[in-house]
Design an enzyme around this catalytic site. Structure first.
Site, PDB file in Angstrom:
ATOM      1  N   TYR A  53       0.855  -1.193   0.000  1.00  0.00           N
ATOM      2  CA  TYR A  53       0.000   0.000   0.000  1.00  0.00           C
ATOM      3  C   TYR A  53       0.882   1.231   0.000  1.00  0.00           C
ATOM      4  CZ  TYR A  53      -5.036  -0.347   0.167  1.00  0.00           C
ATOM      5  OH  TYR A  53      -6.346  -0.473  -0.182  1.00  0.00           O
ATOM      6  N   ASP A 198      -5.818  14.232 -25.009  1.00  0.00           N
ATOM      7  CA  ASP A 198      -5.788  12.810 -24.628  1.00  0.00           C
ATOM      8  C   ASP A 198      -5.055  12.069 -25.750  1.00  0.00           C
ATOM      9  OD1 ASP A 198      -6.280  10.120 -24.286  1.00  0.00           O
ATOM     10  OD2 ASP A 198      -8.375  10.367 -23.711  1.00  0.00           O
ATOM     11  N   THR A 224      -2.971   6.556 -21.963  1.00  0.00           N
ATOM     12  CA  THR A 224      -2.879   5.223 -21.387  1.00  0.00           C
ATOM     13  C   THR A 224      -1.449   4.767 -21.638  1.00  0.00           C
ATOM     14  OG1 THR A 224      -3.650   4.311 -23.468  1.00  0.00           O
ATOM     15  CG2 THR A 224      -5.279   4.517 -21.726  1.00  0.00           C
ATOM     16  N   LYS A 227      -1.314   1.086 -24.945  1.00  0.00           N
ATOM     17  CA  LYS A 227      -1.632   1.039 -26.382  1.00  0.00           C
ATOM     18  C   LYS A 227      -0.315   1.113 -27.157  1.00  0.00           C
ATOM     19  CE  LYS A 227      -6.331   2.804 -25.839  1.00  0.00           C
ATOM     20  NZ  LYS A 227      -6.490   3.582 -24.610  1.00  0.00           N
ATOM     21  N   ARG A 233      -1.435  -2.056 -18.586  1.00  0.00           N
ATOM     22  CA  ARG A 233      -2.739  -1.401 -18.635  1.00  0.00           C
ATOM     23  C   ARG A 233      -2.790  -0.326 -17.549  1.00  0.00           C
ATOM     24  NH1 ARG A 233      -6.808  -2.708 -21.572  1.00  0.00           N
ATOM     25  NH2 ARG A 233      -5.450  -4.169 -22.620  1.00  0.00           N
TER      26      ARG A 233
HETATM   27  N1  DSN Z   1     -11.315   1.357 -25.471  1.00  0.00           N
HETATM   28  C1  DSN Z   1     -10.145   1.988 -26.025  1.00  0.00           C
HETATM   29  C2  DSN Z   1     -10.003   1.735 -27.473  1.00  0.00           C
HETATM   30  O1  DSN Z   1     -10.218   0.612 -27.879  1.00  0.00           O
HETATM   31  O2  DSN Z   1      -9.644   2.629 -28.223  1.00  0.00           O
HETATM   32  C3  DSN Z   1     -10.080   3.419 -25.715  1.00  0.00           C
HETATM   33  O3  DSN Z   1      -9.902   3.577 -24.346  1.00  0.00           O
END
Ligand code: DSN
Length: 414
Positions: A53, A198, A224, A227, A233
Protein backbone atom coordinates in the site's frame (compact mmCIF):
# COMPACT_ATOMS: atom_id res chain seq x y z
CA UNK A 1 6.92 -21.15 -15.22
CA UNK A 2 4.39 -18.68 -13.70
CA UNK A 3 1.68 -20.79 -15.27
CA UNK A 4 2.83 -23.86 -13.37
CA UNK A 5 2.80 -21.89 -10.13
CA UNK A 6 -0.80 -20.83 -10.82
CA UNK A 7 -1.73 -24.38 -11.82
CA UNK A 8 -0.67 -25.74 -8.44
CA UNK A 9 -3.38 -23.60 -6.85
CA UNK A 10 -5.94 -23.08 -9.59
CA UNK A 11 -5.89 -25.27 -12.66
CA UNK A 12 -9.02 -23.67 -14.15
CA UNK A 13 -7.42 -20.24 -14.33
CA UNK A 14 -4.08 -21.72 -15.47
CA UNK A 15 -5.82 -23.55 -18.32
CA UNK A 16 -7.63 -20.40 -19.42
CA UNK A 17 -4.42 -18.33 -19.34
CA UNK A 18 -2.74 -21.02 -21.42
CA UNK A 19 -5.57 -20.90 -23.96
CA UNK A 20 -5.38 -17.12 -24.07
CA UNK A 21 -1.64 -17.32 -24.66
CA UNK A 22 -2.33 -19.64 -27.57
CA UNK A 23 -4.96 -17.25 -28.95
CA UNK A 24 -2.63 -14.25 -28.72
CA UNK A 25 0.20 -16.20 -30.30
CA UNK A 26 -1.75 -17.61 -33.21
CA UNK A 27 -4.02 -14.79 -34.31
CA UNK A 28 -3.29 -11.53 -36.05
CA UNK A 29 -4.03 -8.78 -33.53
CA UNK A 30 -5.40 -5.70 -35.27
CA UNK A 31 -7.28 -4.10 -32.36
CA UNK A 32 -5.78 -0.62 -32.60
CA UNK A 33 -5.66 -0.09 -28.83
CA UNK A 34 -3.90 -3.35 -28.00
CA UNK A 35 -0.24 -4.30 -27.92
CA UNK A 36 2.18 -6.82 -26.43
CA UNK A 37 4.33 -5.70 -23.49
CA UNK A 38 7.90 -6.83 -23.22
CA UNK A 39 8.53 -9.79 -20.88
CA UNK A 40 10.30 -7.30 -18.56
CA UNK A 41 7.18 -5.11 -18.28
CA UNK A 42 5.08 -8.23 -17.75
CA UNK A 43 7.37 -9.46 -14.97
CA UNK A 44 7.33 -6.11 -13.16
CA UNK A 45 3.52 -6.16 -13.23
CA UNK A 46 3.47 -9.65 -11.76
CA UNK A 47 5.95 -8.80 -9.03
CA UNK A 48 5.77 -8.61 -5.23
CA UNK A 49 5.08 -4.88 -5.54
CA UNK A 50 1.41 -5.79 -5.66
CA UNK A 51 1.66 -6.44 -1.93
CA UNK A 52 2.32 -2.83 -0.96
CA UNK A 53 0.00 0.00 0.00
CA UNK A 54 1.40 3.42 -0.87
CA UNK A 55 -1.35 6.03 -0.72
CA UNK A 56 0.10 9.47 -1.26
CA UNK A 57 3.00 10.64 -3.41
CA UNK A 58 6.66 9.56 -3.40
CA UNK A 59 8.23 10.57 -0.08
CA UNK A 60 4.84 11.79 1.22
CA UNK A 61 2.98 8.57 1.96
CA UNK A 62 0.32 7.58 4.42
CA UNK A 63 2.04 4.22 5.01
CA UNK A 64 5.47 3.22 6.21
CA UNK A 65 7.83 0.90 4.37
CA UNK A 66 7.65 2.82 1.10
CA UNK A 67 11.37 3.48 0.64
CA UNK A 68 11.65 1.23 -2.43
CA UNK A 69 8.22 2.07 -3.81
CA UNK A 70 9.08 5.78 -3.63
CA UNK A 71 12.13 5.27 -5.82
CA UNK A 72 10.20 3.14 -8.30
CA UNK A 73 7.43 5.70 -8.68
CA UNK A 74 9.97 8.52 -8.87
CA UNK A 75 11.73 6.73 -11.75
CA UNK A 76 8.42 6.30 -13.59
CA UNK A 77 7.64 10.01 -13.15
CA UNK A 78 11.07 11.15 -14.30
CA UNK A 79 11.01 8.87 -17.34
CA UNK A 80 7.53 10.07 -18.36
CA UNK A 81 8.66 13.70 -18.08
CA UNK A 82 11.79 12.98 -20.11
CA UNK A 83 10.03 10.98 -22.82
CA UNK A 84 7.39 13.62 -23.48
CA UNK A 85 9.25 16.73 -22.34
CA UNK A 86 6.55 17.32 -19.75
CA UNK A 87 6.72 19.68 -16.79
CA UNK A 88 4.88 17.36 -14.40
CA UNK A 89 3.69 13.74 -14.44
CA UNK A 90 1.39 11.71 -12.23
CA UNK A 91 1.75 8.01 -12.99
CA UNK A 92 -0.93 6.75 -10.60
CA UNK A 93 -4.13 6.77 -12.71
CA UNK A 94 -5.41 3.22 -13.02
CA UNK A 95 -6.55 3.84 -16.60
CA UNK A 96 -6.96 6.48 -19.29
CA UNK A 97 -10.56 7.13 -18.28
CA UNK A 98 -9.42 7.64 -14.66
CA UNK A 99 -6.75 10.05 -15.89
CA UNK A 100 -9.40 12.04 -17.73
CA UNK A 101 -11.70 11.92 -14.73
CA UNK A 102 -9.01 13.42 -12.52
CA UNK A 103 -8.42 16.24 -15.01
CA UNK A 104 -12.17 16.95 -15.10
CA UNK A 105 -12.28 16.90 -11.30
CA UNK A 106 -9.50 19.49 -11.12
CA UNK A 107 -10.40 21.67 -14.11
CA UNK A 108 -14.20 21.90 -14.09
CA UNK A 109 -17.18 21.78 -11.74
CA UNK A 110 -20.32 19.70 -12.27
CA UNK A 111 -22.58 21.54 -14.70
CA UNK A 112 -19.71 23.39 -16.41
CA UNK A 113 -19.54 23.39 -20.19
CA UNK A 114 -16.97 20.99 -21.69
CA UNK A 115 -16.30 20.36 -25.36
CA UNK A 116 -15.04 17.00 -26.68
CA UNK A 117 -15.10 14.83 -29.75
CA UNK A 118 -18.27 12.85 -30.30
CA UNK A 119 -17.84 9.13 -29.57
CA UNK A 120 -19.42 8.04 -32.85
CA UNK A 121 -17.01 10.33 -34.72
CA UNK A 122 -13.96 8.81 -33.04
CA UNK A 123 -13.93 10.40 -29.59
CA UNK A 124 -13.79 8.51 -26.30
CA UNK A 125 -16.46 7.70 -23.72
CA UNK A 126 -14.73 9.92 -21.18
CA UNK A 127 -14.78 12.93 -23.53
CA UNK A 128 -18.47 13.62 -22.86
CA UNK A 129 -20.51 10.55 -23.75
CA UNK A 130 -23.96 10.77 -22.12
CA UNK A 131 -23.48 7.33 -20.55
CA UNK A 132 -20.16 8.27 -18.93
CA UNK A 133 -19.40 10.44 -15.86
CA UNK A 134 -18.18 13.11 -18.27
CA UNK A 135 -21.54 13.40 -19.99
CA UNK A 136 -23.59 12.83 -16.87
CA UNK A 137 -22.06 15.51 -14.67
CA UNK A 138 -20.99 18.15 -17.18
CA UNK A 139 -22.69 20.07 -19.96
CA UNK A 140 -21.23 18.71 -23.14
CA UNK A 141 -20.93 20.12 -26.59
CA UNK A 142 -19.46 17.70 -29.13
CA UNK A 143 -17.57 18.20 -32.36
CA UNK A 144 -16.90 15.65 -35.09
CA UNK A 145 -15.22 15.02 -38.40
CA UNK A 146 -16.11 16.13 -41.92
CA UNK A 147 -16.75 13.91 -44.94
CA UNK A 148 -12.98 13.65 -45.53
CA UNK A 149 -12.50 12.12 -42.11
CA UNK A 150 -10.82 15.28 -40.79
CA UNK A 151 -11.81 17.21 -37.64
CA UNK A 152 -13.93 20.16 -38.71
CA UNK A 153 -11.82 22.86 -37.02
CA UNK A 154 -14.10 25.68 -38.25
CA UNK A 155 -17.00 23.98 -36.56
CA UNK A 156 -14.92 23.40 -33.41
CA UNK A 157 -14.18 27.13 -33.30
CA UNK A 158 -17.78 28.08 -33.99
CA UNK A 159 -19.05 25.75 -31.24
CA UNK A 160 -16.44 27.02 -28.83
CA UNK A 161 -17.28 30.68 -29.41
CA UNK A 162 -20.98 29.93 -29.04
CA UNK A 163 -20.83 27.66 -25.97
CA UNK A 164 -17.71 28.99 -24.23
CA UNK A 165 -16.56 25.67 -22.71
CA UNK A 166 -14.34 25.84 -19.65
CA UNK A 167 -12.43 22.80 -20.89
CA UNK A 168 -11.77 21.60 -24.43
CA UNK A 169 -10.78 17.95 -24.91
CA UNK A 170 -8.88 16.93 -28.02
CA UNK A 171 -7.56 13.48 -28.85
CA UNK A 172 -9.46 10.43 -30.01
CA UNK A 173 -9.93 6.68 -29.95
CA UNK A 174 -10.59 6.35 -33.63
CA UNK A 175 -9.08 9.15 -35.69
CA UNK A 176 -6.59 8.46 -38.45
CA UNK A 177 -5.41 11.99 -39.23
CA UNK A 178 -2.84 14.26 -37.60
CA UNK A 179 -4.42 16.26 -34.77
CA UNK A 180 -3.66 19.98 -34.99
CA UNK A 181 -2.98 20.68 -31.32
CA UNK A 182 -1.84 24.23 -32.10
CA UNK A 183 -5.19 24.99 -33.69
CA UNK A 184 -6.99 23.61 -30.63
CA UNK A 185 -4.87 25.85 -28.41
CA UNK A 186 -5.75 28.90 -30.51
CA UNK A 187 -9.44 28.00 -30.23
CA UNK A 188 -9.15 27.44 -26.47
CA UNK A 189 -7.32 30.75 -26.01
CA UNK A 190 -10.04 32.70 -27.79
CA UNK A 191 -12.43 32.01 -24.90
CA UNK A 192 -9.95 31.26 -22.12
CA UNK A 193 -10.74 27.52 -22.03
CA UNK A 194 -8.29 25.01 -20.60
CA UNK A 195 -7.02 22.40 -23.06
CA UNK A 196 -6.78 18.66 -22.41
CA UNK A 197 -5.05 16.51 -25.03
CA UNK A 198 -5.79 12.81 -24.63
CA UNK A 199 -2.99 11.05 -26.52
CA UNK A 200 -3.84 7.53 -25.34
CA UNK A 201 -3.78 6.17 -28.87
CA UNK A 202 -0.88 8.11 -30.34
CA UNK A 203 1.41 8.31 -27.29
CA UNK A 204 4.26 6.35 -28.88
CA UNK A 205 3.98 8.33 -32.10
CA UNK A 206 4.21 11.59 -30.14
CA UNK A 207 7.14 10.28 -28.09
CA UNK A 208 9.00 9.20 -31.22
CA UNK A 209 8.27 12.33 -33.25
CA UNK A 210 5.91 10.54 -35.66
CA UNK A 211 3.07 12.86 -34.63
CA UNK A 212 3.31 16.53 -33.55
CA UNK A 213 3.43 16.94 -29.79
CA UNK A 214 0.62 18.59 -27.81
CA UNK A 215 2.99 19.51 -24.99
CA UNK A 216 3.76 23.07 -26.04
CA UNK A 217 0.03 23.79 -26.16
CA UNK A 218 -2.06 21.68 -23.78
CA UNK A 219 -2.59 22.42 -20.09
CA UNK A 220 -3.04 18.68 -19.50
CA UNK A 221 -2.00 15.63 -21.49
CA UNK A 222 -3.43 12.26 -20.57
CA UNK A 223 -2.45 8.89 -21.95
CA UNK A 224 -2.88 5.22 -21.39
CA UNK A 225 0.30 3.21 -21.16
CA UNK A 226 -0.86 -0.01 -22.82
CA UNK A 227 -1.63 1.04 -26.38
CA UNK A 228 1.11 2.22 -28.74
CA UNK A 229 3.27 2.89 -25.67
CA UNK A 230 3.48 -0.87 -25.09
CA UNK A 231 3.37 -0.75 -21.30
CA UNK A 232 0.98 -2.19 -18.74
CA UNK A 233 -2.74 -1.40 -18.64
CA UNK A 234 -2.88 2.02 -16.95
CA UNK A 235 -2.86 5.79 -17.30
CA UNK A 236 -0.65 8.85 -16.83
CA UNK A 237 -1.48 12.55 -16.50
CA UNK A 238 1.07 15.14 -17.50
CA UNK A 239 0.53 18.87 -17.09
CA UNK A 240 2.04 22.30 -16.76
CA UNK A 241 3.73 22.84 -13.40
CA UNK A 242 1.08 25.38 -12.34
CA UNK A 243 -1.55 22.60 -12.38
CA UNK A 244 0.67 19.95 -10.70
CA UNK A 245 -0.57 20.17 -7.10
CA UNK A 246 -4.22 20.30 -8.17
CA UNK A 247 -3.89 17.33 -10.51
CA UNK A 248 -2.07 15.23 -7.89
CA UNK A 249 -4.84 16.00 -5.39
CA UNK A 250 -7.53 15.12 -7.91
CA UNK A 251 -5.94 11.68 -8.48
CA UNK A 252 -5.47 11.02 -4.77
CA UNK A 253 -7.51 11.50 -2.65
CA UNK A 254 -9.89 12.83 -5.32
CA UNK A 255 -10.77 9.77 -7.32
CA UNK A 256 -8.41 6.97 -6.30
CA UNK A 257 -7.07 5.29 -3.20
CA UNK A 258 -3.94 3.16 -3.19
CA UNK A 259 -1.84 3.32 -6.35
CA UNK A 260 -1.02 0.05 -8.15
CA UNK A 261 2.71 0.10 -7.57
CA UNK A 262 3.34 -3.15 -9.47
CA UNK A 263 1.74 -1.50 -12.50
CA UNK A 264 3.68 1.71 -11.88
CA UNK A 265 6.87 -0.41 -11.95
CA UNK A 266 5.67 -1.83 -15.28
CA UNK A 267 5.08 1.71 -16.51
CA UNK A 268 8.63 2.66 -15.46
CA UNK A 269 10.10 -0.27 -17.41
CA UNK A 270 7.97 0.51 -20.47
CA UNK A 271 8.98 4.18 -20.34
CA UNK A 272 12.65 3.17 -20.18
CA UNK A 273 12.09 1.02 -23.27
CA UNK A 274 10.28 3.90 -24.97
CA UNK A 275 13.31 6.13 -24.43
CA UNK A 276 15.48 3.76 -26.50
CA UNK A 277 16.42 4.21 -30.18
CA UNK A 278 14.75 0.83 -30.96
CA UNK A 279 11.44 2.22 -29.82
CA UNK A 280 11.73 5.15 -32.23
CA UNK A 281 12.19 2.60 -35.03
CA UNK A 282 9.17 0.68 -33.73
CA UNK A 283 6.95 3.77 -33.78
CA UNK A 284 8.08 4.59 -37.31
CA UNK A 285 7.30 1.05 -38.47
CA UNK A 286 3.85 1.23 -36.83
CA UNK A 287 2.99 4.13 -39.13
CA UNK A 288 4.56 2.50 -42.22
CA UNK A 289 2.61 -0.69 -41.53
CA UNK A 290 -0.71 1.11 -41.07
CA UNK A 291 -0.20 3.07 -44.29
CA UNK A 292 0.63 -0.12 -46.16
CA UNK A 293 -2.46 -1.90 -44.84
CA UNK A 294 -4.71 1.04 -45.79
CA UNK A 295 -3.18 1.12 -49.27
CA UNK A 296 -3.58 -2.63 -49.73
CA UNK A 297 -7.25 -2.49 -48.69
CA UNK A 298 -8.00 0.43 -50.99
CA UNK A 299 -6.28 -1.39 -53.88
CA UNK A 300 -8.65 -4.28 -53.17
CA UNK A 301 -11.51 -1.82 -53.78
CA UNK A 302 -12.43 -1.29 -50.14
CA UNK A 303 -13.21 2.10 -48.58
CA UNK A 304 -11.18 3.55 -45.74
CA UNK A 305 -12.57 6.53 -43.82
CA UNK A 306 -10.51 9.53 -44.91
CA UNK A 307 -8.88 7.51 -47.72
CA UNK A 308 -5.89 6.36 -45.71
CA UNK A 309 -4.12 6.98 -42.46
CA UNK A 310 -1.47 9.25 -40.97
CA UNK A 311 -1.04 7.20 -37.81
CA UNK A 312 -1.50 3.67 -36.49
CA UNK A 313 -5.15 3.01 -37.31
CA UNK A 314 -7.90 3.23 -39.89
CA UNK A 315 -11.58 2.43 -40.21
CA UNK A 316 -12.77 0.12 -42.93
CA UNK A 317 -16.05 1.59 -44.22
CA UNK A 318 -18.24 -1.35 -45.23
CA UNK A 319 -21.35 0.58 -46.28
CA UNK A 320 -21.03 -0.11 -49.99
CA UNK A 321 -20.29 -3.83 -49.45
CA UNK A 322 -23.65 -4.56 -47.78
CA UNK A 323 -21.92 -5.99 -44.69
CA UNK A 324 -22.06 -4.69 -41.14
CA UNK A 325 -19.06 -4.08 -38.92
CA UNK A 326 -20.33 -6.65 -36.44
CA UNK A 327 -20.55 -9.39 -39.08
CA UNK A 328 -17.15 -8.68 -40.62
CA UNK A 329 -15.43 -8.46 -37.21
CA UNK A 330 -16.90 -11.89 -36.39
CA UNK A 331 -15.86 -13.34 -39.75
CA UNK A 332 -12.37 -11.89 -39.38
CA UNK A 333 -12.09 -13.74 -36.09
CA UNK A 334 -12.94 -16.98 -37.88
CA UNK A 335 -10.17 -16.12 -40.35
CA UNK A 336 -7.63 -15.67 -37.53
CA UNK A 337 -7.74 -11.87 -37.33
CA UNK A 338 -8.95 -9.94 -34.26
CA UNK A 339 -10.40 -6.47 -34.78
CA UNK A 340 -13.36 -4.50 -33.47
CA UNK A 341 -16.53 -3.21 -35.07
CA UNK A 342 -16.69 0.58 -35.10
CA UNK A 343 -19.06 3.25 -36.30
CA UNK A 344 -18.21 5.25 -39.42
CA UNK A 345 -19.19 8.95 -39.69
CA UNK A 346 -22.99 9.27 -40.06
CA UNK A 347 -23.33 5.55 -39.55
CA UNK A 348 -26.82 4.27 -40.40
CA UNK A 349 -26.26 1.33 -38.02
CA UNK A 350 -26.31 1.37 -34.22
CA UNK A 351 -23.04 1.23 -32.22
CA UNK A 352 -23.83 -2.44 -31.52
CA UNK A 353 -23.93 -3.28 -35.23
CA UNK A 354 -21.95 -0.51 -37.01
CA UNK A 355 -20.85 -0.17 -40.63
CA UNK A 356 -17.14 -0.19 -39.93
CA UNK A 357 -14.22 -2.16 -38.54
CA UNK A 358 -11.30 -0.40 -36.86
CA UNK A 359 -7.88 -1.79 -37.76
CA UNK A 360 -4.55 -0.95 -36.16
CA UNK A 361 -0.89 -1.82 -36.61
CA UNK A 362 0.72 -1.45 -33.12
CA UNK A 363 0.46 -5.07 -31.95
CA UNK A 364 1.49 -6.77 -35.19
CA UNK A 365 4.40 -4.35 -35.52
CA UNK A 366 5.61 -5.45 -32.08
CA UNK A 367 5.50 -9.03 -33.36
CA UNK A 368 7.76 -8.04 -36.24
CA UNK A 369 5.32 -7.58 -39.14
CA UNK A 370 6.66 -5.46 -41.98
CA UNK A 371 5.02 -3.90 -45.04
CA UNK A 372 4.92 -7.15 -47.06
CA UNK A 373 3.08 -8.86 -44.19
CA UNK A 374 0.57 -6.01 -44.02
CA UNK A 375 -0.13 -6.49 -47.74
CA UNK A 376 -0.97 -10.14 -47.07
CA UNK A 377 -3.15 -9.09 -44.09
CA UNK A 378 -4.95 -6.67 -46.42
CA UNK A 379 -5.58 -9.46 -48.93
CA UNK A 380 -6.97 -11.76 -46.23
CA UNK A 381 -9.30 -9.01 -44.98
CA UNK A 382 -10.51 -8.32 -48.53
CA UNK A 383 -11.26 -12.03 -49.01
CA UNK A 384 -13.24 -12.05 -45.76
CA UNK A 385 -15.30 -9.06 -46.88
CA UNK A 386 -15.97 -10.84 -50.20
CA UNK A 387 -17.22 -13.91 -48.32
CA UNK A 388 -19.55 -11.65 -46.30
CA UNK A 389 -22.65 -13.46 -45.22
CA UNK A 390 -22.26 -16.37 -47.64
CA UNK A 391 -20.79 -18.35 -44.70
CA UNK A 392 -18.14 -20.10 -46.77
CA UNK A 393 -16.58 -22.02 -43.88
CA UNK A 394 -14.08 -23.81 -46.13
CA UNK A 395 -12.71 -20.53 -47.43
CA UNK A 396 -12.56 -19.09 -43.91
CA UNK A 397 -10.49 -22.09 -42.81
CA UNK A 398 -8.13 -21.49 -45.70
CA UNK A 399 -7.78 -17.84 -44.69
CA UNK A 400 -7.20 -18.82 -41.07
CA UNK A 401 -4.30 -20.99 -42.21
CA UNK A 402 -2.85 -18.01 -44.09
CA UNK A 403 -3.16 -15.87 -40.92
CA UNK A 404 -1.48 -18.55 -38.86
CA UNK A 405 1.38 -18.75 -41.34
CA UNK A 406 1.99 -15.03 -40.91
CA UNK A 407 1.95 -15.37 -37.11
CA UNK A 408 4.38 -18.26 -37.23
CA UNK A 409 6.80 -16.24 -39.33
CA UNK A 410 7.79 -14.37 -36.16
CA UNK A 411 8.67 -15.79 -32.74
CA UNK A 412 6.20 -14.81 -30.04
CA UNK A 413 7.36 -12.72 -27.11
CA UNK A 414 6.52 -15.00 -24.22
N1 DSN B 1 -11.32 1.36 -25.47
C1 DSN B 1 -10.14 1.99 -26.03
C2 DSN B 1 -10.00 1.74 -27.47
O1 DSN B 1 -10.22 0.61 -27.88
O2 DSN B 1 -9.64 2.63 -28.22
C3 DSN B 1 -10.08 3.42 -25.72
O3 DSN B 1 -9.90 3.58 -24.35
Amino acid sequence: MELEVIRQTDSEIADLIEKELDRQKNTIELIASENFTSPAVMAACGSILTNKYAEGKPYKRFYNGCENIDKIEELAIERAKKLFNAEHANVQPHSGAQANMAVFMYAVKPGDMVMGMDLSNGGHLSHGSPVNFSGLYFNIVSYGINENGVIDYDKVRELSLKNKPKLIVCGASNYSKIIDFKKFKEIADETGALLLADIAHIAALVAAGEHPSPFPYADFVTTTTHKTLRGPRGGIIMCKEKHAAGIDKAVFPGIQGGPLEHIIAGKAVALKEALSPEFKKYAHQVVLNAKELAQALMEEGLDIVGNGTDNHLMTLDLRKTGNTGKDIANLLEKAGITANKNTVPNDPQSPFITSGVRLGSPAVTTRGFKEEDMREVGKIIAEVVKIGNSSNEEKLKELKARSLKLCQKYPFLY
